[in-house]
Write a protein that holds these residues in place. Sequence first.
Motif, PDB file in Angstrom:
ATOM      1  N   GLU A   1       9.900  16.316 -12.071  1.00 31.51           N
ATOM      2  CA  GLU A   1      10.613  15.065 -11.774  1.00 31.51           C
ATOM      3  C   GLU A   1       9.905  13.832 -12.354  1.00 31.51           C
ATOM      4  N   PHE A   2       8.557  13.831 -12.306  1.00 25.87           N
ATOM      5  CA  PHE A   2       7.835  12.613 -12.691  1.00 25.87           C
ATOM      6  C   PHE A   2       7.204  12.691 -14.079  1.00 25.87           C
ATOM      7  N   GLU A   3       7.510  13.713 -14.831  1.00 27.35           N
ATOM      8  CA  GLU A   3       6.910  13.877 -16.161  1.00 27.35           C
ATOM      9  C   GLU A   3       7.049  12.601 -17.004  1.00 27.35           C
ATOM     10  N   GLY A   4       5.907  12.186 -17.571  1.00 22.91           N
ATOM     11  CA  GLY A   4       5.922  11.026 -18.469  1.00 22.91           C
ATOM     12  C   GLY A   4       5.810   9.693 -17.743  1.00 22.91           C
ATOM     13  N   GLN A   5       5.851   9.712 -16.407  1.00 20.32           N
ATOM     14  CA  GLN A   5       5.772   8.461 -15.646  1.00 20.32           C
ATOM     15  C   GLN A   5       4.329   8.186 -15.230  1.00 20.32           C
ATOM     16  N   GLY A   6       4.022   6.923 -15.065  1.00 21.72           N
ATOM     17  CA  GLY A   6       2.675   6.533 -14.645  1.00 21.72           C
ATOM     18  C   GLY A   6       2.587   6.401 -13.132  1.00 21.72           C
ATOM     19  N   PHE A   7       1.396   6.018 -12.671  1.00 18.26           N
ATOM     20  CA  PHE A   7       1.205   5.905 -11.221  1.00 18.26           C
ATOM     21  C   PHE A   7       1.918   4.690 -10.631  1.00 18.26           C
ATOM     22  N   GLY A   8       2.260   3.726 -11.512  1.00 16.86           N
ATOM     23  CA  GLY A   8       3.033   2.573 -11.047  1.00 16.86           C
ATOM     24  C   GLY A   8       4.369   3.004 -10.458  1.00 16.86           C
ATOM     25  N   THR A   9       4.901   4.137 -10.929  1.00 18.72           N
ATOM     26  CA  THR A   9       6.151   4.672 -10.389  1.00 18.72           C
ATOM     27  C   THR A   9       5.871   5.706  -9.303  1.00 18.72           C
ATOM     28  N   PHE A  10       4.872   6.554  -9.571  1.00 20.25           N
ATOM     29  CA  PHE A  10       4.627   7.669  -8.653  1.00 20.25           C
ATOM     30  C   PHE A  10       4.088   7.210  -7.295  1.00 20.25           C
ATOM     31  N   LYS A  11       3.160   6.256  -7.311  1.00 19.02           N
ATOM     32  CA  LYS A  11       2.521   5.848  -6.049  1.00 19.02           C
ATOM     33  C   LYS A  11       3.518   5.272  -5.030  1.00 19.02           C
ATOM     34  N   PRO A  12       4.405   4.363  -5.419  1.00 21.62           N
ATOM     35  CA  PRO A  12       5.364   3.872  -4.417  1.00 21.62           C
ATOM     36  C   PRO A  12       6.265   4.984  -3.867  1.00 21.62           C
ATOM     37  N   ALA A  13       6.632   5.941  -4.729  1.00 25.38           N
ATOM     38  CA  ALA A  13       7.469   7.057  -4.248  1.00 25.38           C
ATOM     39  C   ALA A  13       6.691   7.880  -3.226  1.00 25.38           C
ATOM     40  N   LEU A  14       5.415   8.105  -3.509  1.00 24.27           N
ATOM     41  CA  LEU A  14       4.574   8.863  -2.580  1.00 24.27           C
ATOM     42  C   LEU A  14       4.410   8.092  -1.268  1.00 24.27           C
ATOM     43  N   ALA A  15       4.172   6.779  -1.391  1.00 26.23           N
ATOM     44  CA  ALA A  15       3.987   5.965  -0.178  1.00 26.23           C
ATOM     45  C   ALA A  15       5.234   6.058   0.714  1.00 26.23           C
ATOM     46  N   ASP A  16       6.413   5.963   0.119  1.00 29.48           N
ATOM     47  CA  ASP A  16       7.650   6.058   0.909  1.00 29.48           C
ATOM     48  C   ASP A  16       7.729   7.384   1.657  1.00 29.48           C
ATOM     49  N   LEU A  17       7.378   8.433   0.950  1.00 28.50           N
ATOM     50  CA  LEU A  17       7.444   9.777   1.529  1.00 28.50           C
ATOM     51  C   LEU A  17       6.479   9.916   2.715  1.00 28.50           C
ATOM     52  N   VAL A  18       5.251   9.413   2.540  1.00 27.61           N
ATOM     53  CA  VAL A  18       4.245   9.511   3.612  1.00 27.61           C
ATOM     54  C   VAL A  18       4.684   8.667   4.812  1.00 27.61           C
ATOM     55  N   VAL A  19       5.164   7.460   4.539  1.00 26.59           N
ATOM     56  CA  VAL A  19       5.600   6.575   5.629  1.00 26.59           C
ATOM     57  C   VAL A  19       6.717   7.250   6.434  1.00 26.59           C
ATOM     58  N   GLU A  20       7.673   7.854   5.735  1.00 29.94           N
ATOM     59  CA  GLU A  20       8.786   8.514   6.446  1.00 29.94           C
ATOM     60  C   GLU A  20       8.307   9.715   7.252  1.00 29.94           C
ATOM     61  N   THR A  21       7.280  10.394   6.762  1.00 32.77           N
ATOM     62  CA  THR A  21       6.732  11.547   7.498  1.00 32.77           C
ATOM     63  C   THR A  21       6.010  11.093   8.756  1.00 32.77           C
ATOM     64  N   LEU A  22       5.293   9.979   8.637  1.00 31.86           N
ATOM     65  CA  LEU A  22       4.489   9.524   9.778  1.00 31.86           C
ATOM     66  C   LEU A  22       5.313   8.778  10.832  1.00 31.86           C
ATOM     67  N   ARG A  23       6.434   8.220  10.431  1.00 34.57           N
ATOM     68  CA  ARG A  23       7.206   7.387  11.356  1.00 34.57           C
ATOM     69  C   ARG A  23       7.520   8.094  12.680  1.00 34.57           C
ATOM     70  N   PRO A  24       8.164   9.273  12.653  1.00 34.69           N
ATOM     71  CA  PRO A  24       8.485   9.916  13.941  1.00 34.69           C
ATOM     72  C   PRO A  24       7.225  10.367  14.704  1.00 34.69           C
ATOM     73  N   ILE A  25       6.182  10.708  13.988  1.00 38.03           N
ATOM     74  CA  ILE A  25       4.936  11.135  14.655  1.00 38.03           C
ATOM     75  C   ILE A  25       4.351   9.962  15.441  1.00 38.03           C
ATOM     76  N   LYS A  26       4.314   8.804  14.795  1.00 39.77           N
ATOM     77  CA  LYS A  26       3.766   7.621  15.463  1.00 39.77           C
ATOM     78  C   LYS A  26       4.612   7.212  16.679  1.00 39.77           C
ATOM     79  N   ALA A  27       5.927   7.299  16.536  1.00 38.98           N
ATOM     80  CA  ALA A  27       6.805   6.909  17.643  1.00 38.98           C
ATOM     81  C   ALA A  27       6.571   7.818  18.849  1.00 38.98           C
ATOM     82  N   ARG A  28       6.470   9.109  18.579  1.00 39.41           N
ATOM     83  CA  ARG A  28       6.255  10.070  19.666  1.00 39.41           C
ATOM     84  C   ARG A  28       4.868   9.874  20.287  1.00 39.41           C
ATOM     85  N   LEU A  29       3.900   9.561  19.458  1.00 39.02           N
ATOM     86  CA  LEU A  29       2.535   9.340  19.938  1.00 39.02           C
ATOM     87  C   LEU A  29       2.499   8.159  20.908  1.00 39.02           C
ATOM     88  N   ASP A  30       3.175   7.075  20.561  1.00 39.97           N
ATOM     89  CA  ASP A  30       3.202   5.909  21.444  1.00 39.97           C
ATOM     90  C   ASP A  30       3.798   6.265  22.798  1.00 39.97           C
TER      91      ASP A  30
END
Length: 331
Positions: free
Chosen positions: A262-291
Motif C-alpha cells: 500500500e505504501f510503496e514509494g511513499q515517505g514517512f511524511g505520509t506513512f507516519k500520520p496514517a500510523l498515528a491515526d491507526l494507533v489513536v483509534e486502537t487506543l480510544r476504546p481502551i482508554k475509555a474503558r480504563l477510565d
Amino acid sequence: MRVVSGIQPTGNPHLGNYLGAIKRWAEMQHQTECFIFLADLHAITVYNDPKELAATIREASATLIACGIDPDKAVLFNQARVPAHPELAWILNCTARIGWLNRMTQFKEKSGKNREGSSVGLYAYPILQAADVLLYQATHVPVGEDQKQHIELIRDIATKFNTDYAVELFTLPEPLIGETGARIMSLRDGSAKMSKSDPSDMSRINLTDDSDTVAQKIRKAKTDPEPLPGDWDALGERPEARNLVTIFAVISGRTPADVLKEFEGQGFGTFKPALADLVVETLRPIKARLDQLLADPAEIDRILVTGSERAAATARPTLDGAYKALGLPRY
Ligand code: ATP
Ligand code: MG
C-alpha cells in the motif's frame, strides 16, 4: 493446554506489551484456560514507592481488563496474594545453577554498569518466574521475544528438579511467541526494545497516551529519509522503518508485506500520520474503558482477591508435591 503469563505492574504499559503479550492473552482466553497475573513481586526487584504500589497494581489490572482480559474467563490475580509463588521460588533457587543465571542477557541489560549494586532479586527474578509458570502446570507461555531465554531456563529448572528427585512433578512449558509484534522497538532507537523502564517517555507509546501525544511521538520517531520499498526484505538495514511498518501491520491485522504494498514509494511524511491515526483509534476504546474501571477501585480489588483465591487453589497441589519430593514435612 493451560496458559500462564504476567506483566509487571510498574511503569506505563505500552504498545509493545499490548501487541507482544496482552492482546494475545485476550484472544487466547476464549480458547483455553488462562492464568494472567500482575507480577508485583517482580516489581520490587527495584525500589518502588510503597505509598503508590497498591494503586499501581490496580491501574495495571484495570489496563488488562480494558485491553480485553475478562476476569470471568481468565483467572486474573496478583502474585503477592498467592504466597505459593515465593515459596516455590525458594525451592527452585536451590535447583537452578548460578552458571545458568549468569547467562541471562536481560539481567546484564537491566543491571548495566551497576551490577554489584543491583538487588539479588533482580538477578534471581527468572527463578521466581519459573515458579510463576510451574505452579500451574502451564503448557504454554505467551510472551514477547525478550522472554524467550527465561522460558528456556524454566524448562531447564523443571527438568533438573524432576530428574534430581525422580518425580514427574513439573510440566515443561513452551514459549508462544507471535510471528510479528513479538519485539516492538523503541521509537528513539531501533536496536532497543520498547520498555516500561526506558527513562525516555518518547521511546514508547503508553496505552494511556492521548491522541496528541501519540501523534507527536510518532511524528518524532526516529526514521530515515528514504521512501518505503515495496517488499519487506528491502527494509533489512532500516530497523526504525521496520518497526513502524510492523506496528502498522500487527494493529491492522495485516502482513507487513501487504502494508508495504500500500505504501510503496511513499515517505514517512505520509506513512507516519496514517500510523498515528491507526494507533489513536486502537487506543480510544481502551482508554475509555480504563477510565470507567478506575472510577471503582474497590471492584478491581474484589476481582484480584477472587482471582488470587482461584490461583492459590490451583497452585497448591504443585507446591505440596514439591515439598513431598524434597522430603520436607509440611502438615
Ligand atoms: P520492564 O522494562 O520493566 O521490564 P517491559 O516493557 O519489558 O517492562 P514486562 O512487564 O517486563 O514489560 O513484560 C510484559 C510482557 O510484555 C512480556 O510478555 C514481555 O515479553 C512483553 N513485552 C515487553 N516489551 C515488549 C516489546 N517491546 N515488544 C513485544 N513484547 C514485549
Ligand atoms: Mg521486561
